[in-house]
Design a protein around this motif. Structure first.
Motif, PDB file in Angstrom:
ATOM      1  N   LEU A 118       3.392  -4.627   7.202  1.00  9.28           N
ATOM      2  CA  LEU A 118       4.049  -4.094   5.994  1.00  9.28           C
ATOM      3  C   LEU A 118       3.261  -2.888   5.479  1.00  9.28           C
ATOM      4  O   LEU A 118       2.721  -2.907   4.366  1.00  9.28           O
ATOM      5  CB  LEU A 118       4.115  -5.177   4.910  1.00  9.28           C
ATOM      6  CG  LEU A 118       4.847  -6.470   5.259  1.00  9.28           C
ATOM      7  CD1 LEU A 118       4.628  -7.522   4.182  1.00  9.28           C
ATOM      8  CD2 LEU A 118       6.328  -6.202   5.455  1.00  9.28           C
ATOM      9  N   PRO A 119       3.171  -1.827   6.260  1.00  2.50           N
ATOM     10  CA  PRO A 119       2.330  -0.696   5.845  1.00  2.50           C
ATOM     11  C   PRO A 119       2.754  -0.082   4.509  1.00  2.50           C
ATOM     12  O   PRO A 119       1.919   0.475   3.793  1.00  2.50           O
ATOM     13  CB  PRO A 119       2.465   0.303   6.997  1.00  2.50           C
ATOM     14  CG  PRO A 119       3.694  -0.104   7.737  1.00  2.50           C
ATOM     15  CD  PRO A 119       3.852  -1.573   7.517  1.00  2.50           C
ATOM     16  N   GLN A 120       4.021  -0.227   4.151  1.00  7.91           N
ATOM     17  CA  GLN A 120       4.480   0.302   2.861  1.00  7.91           C
ATOM     18  C   GLN A 120       3.888  -0.489   1.686  1.00  7.91           C
ATOM     19  O   GLN A 120       3.869  -0.002   0.564  1.00  7.91           O
ATOM     20  CB  GLN A 120       6.017   0.317   2.786  1.00  7.91           C
ATOM     21  CG  GLN A 120       6.677  -1.045   2.707  1.00  7.91           C
ATOM     22  CD  GLN A 120       6.913  -1.724   4.059  1.00  7.91           C
ATOM     23  OE1 GLN A 120       6.188  -1.524   5.022  1.00  7.91           O
ATOM     24  NE2 GLN A 120       7.937  -2.561   4.114  1.00  7.91           N
ATOM     25  N   TRP A 121       3.393  -1.702   1.924  1.00  8.58           N
ATOM     26  CA  TRP A 121       2.797  -2.528   0.871  1.00  8.58           C
ATOM     27  C   TRP A 121       1.290  -2.668   1.055  1.00  8.58           C
ATOM     28  O   TRP A 121       0.671  -3.582   0.527  1.00  8.58           O
ATOM     29  CB  TRP A 121       3.424  -3.920   0.816  1.00  8.58           C
ATOM     30  CG  TRP A 121       4.920  -3.968   0.737  1.00  8.58           C
ATOM     31  CD1 TRP A 121       5.734  -4.792   1.441  1.00  8.58           C
ATOM     32  CD2 TRP A 121       5.786  -3.201  -0.092  1.00  8.58           C
ATOM     33  NE1 TRP A 121       7.047  -4.561   1.116  1.00  8.58           N
ATOM     34  CE2 TRP A 121       7.104  -3.586   0.167  1.00  8.58           C
ATOM     35  CE3 TRP A 121       5.578  -2.188  -1.025  1.00  8.58           C
ATOM     36  CZ2 TRP A 121       8.210  -3.017  -0.464  1.00  8.58           C
ATOM     37  CZ3 TRP A 121       6.674  -1.615  -1.652  1.00  8.58           C
ATOM     38  CH2 TRP A 121       7.959  -2.039  -1.372  1.00  8.58           C
ATOM     39  N   LYS A 122       0.710  -1.785   1.845  1.00 11.15           N
ATOM     40  CA  LYS A 122      -0.741  -1.802   2.070  1.00 11.15           C
ATOM     41  C   LYS A 122      -1.455  -1.583   0.744  1.00 11.15           C
ATOM     42  O   LYS A 122      -1.173  -0.618   0.031  1.00 11.15           O
ATOM     43  CB  LYS A 122      -1.118  -0.699   3.059  1.00 11.15           C
ATOM     44  CG  LYS A 122      -2.588  -0.601   3.334  1.00 11.15           C
ATOM     45  CD  LYS A 122      -2.892   0.532   4.302  1.00 11.15           C
ATOM     46  CE  LYS A 122      -4.385   0.658   4.506  1.00 11.15           C
ATOM     47  NZ  LYS A 122      -4.697   1.742   5.445  1.00 11.15           N
TER      48      LYS A 122
END
Length: 142
Positions: A118-122
């Motif tokens: 979930l790179p957008q929620w890193k």
């Protein structure tokens, strides 16, 4: 003894208790800890639900360094309990109980899973606090 140990240890590490007549290390089985994910601009609106869904999967493969190089490991079977809750507007806390021996899961791999899947929620920052250790019967290990 505790005061002498605290003086001799690394700064930032505090000995809370010293136990005599302890059990064998091989009896360790579970680790209770908290992984804190901090977001400078506040926790994104769908982050908690997405992270919850990530750890609800049947399988979650991460790469792990081992003595024989890089291996792939499914971390889901090693997560025995996981709850996610907002701590404040910028912080999510993962309260977890994971296997800590044969096999073992480093709790920071939960943070790694968020970053990989979930790179957008890193998060901008992550930390882990180890709270308690248990044997296979989920009794406090001493």
């Amino acid at each position: 003894i505790r005061d002498r140990l605290n003086q001799a240890l690394v700064p930032g590490v505090t000995v809370l208790n010293v136990y005599n007549d302890g059990r064998k290390i091989r009896d360790l089985a579970l680790l209770e800890c908290q992984v804190t994910l901090e977001y400078d601009s506040g926790v994104p609106a769908d982050a908690q639900a997405s992270i919850n869904a990530l750890f609800a999967r049947e399988s979650l493969i991460l790469e792990k360094r081992s003595k024989n190089g890089i291996t792939q490991q499914d971390i889901i079977p090693m997560i025995k309990k996981l709850e996610i809750a907002p701590l404040e507007e910028r912080v999510l806390r993962l309260s977890v109980r994971v296997c800590c021996q044969n096999p073992s899961l480093n709790p920071m791999q939960l943070h790694e899973a968020v970053c990989v899947y979930l790179p957008q929620w890193k998060p901008d920052f992550a930390r882990c606090e180890r709270l308690e250790i248990y044997d296979a019967d989920e009794k406090v290990f001493r």
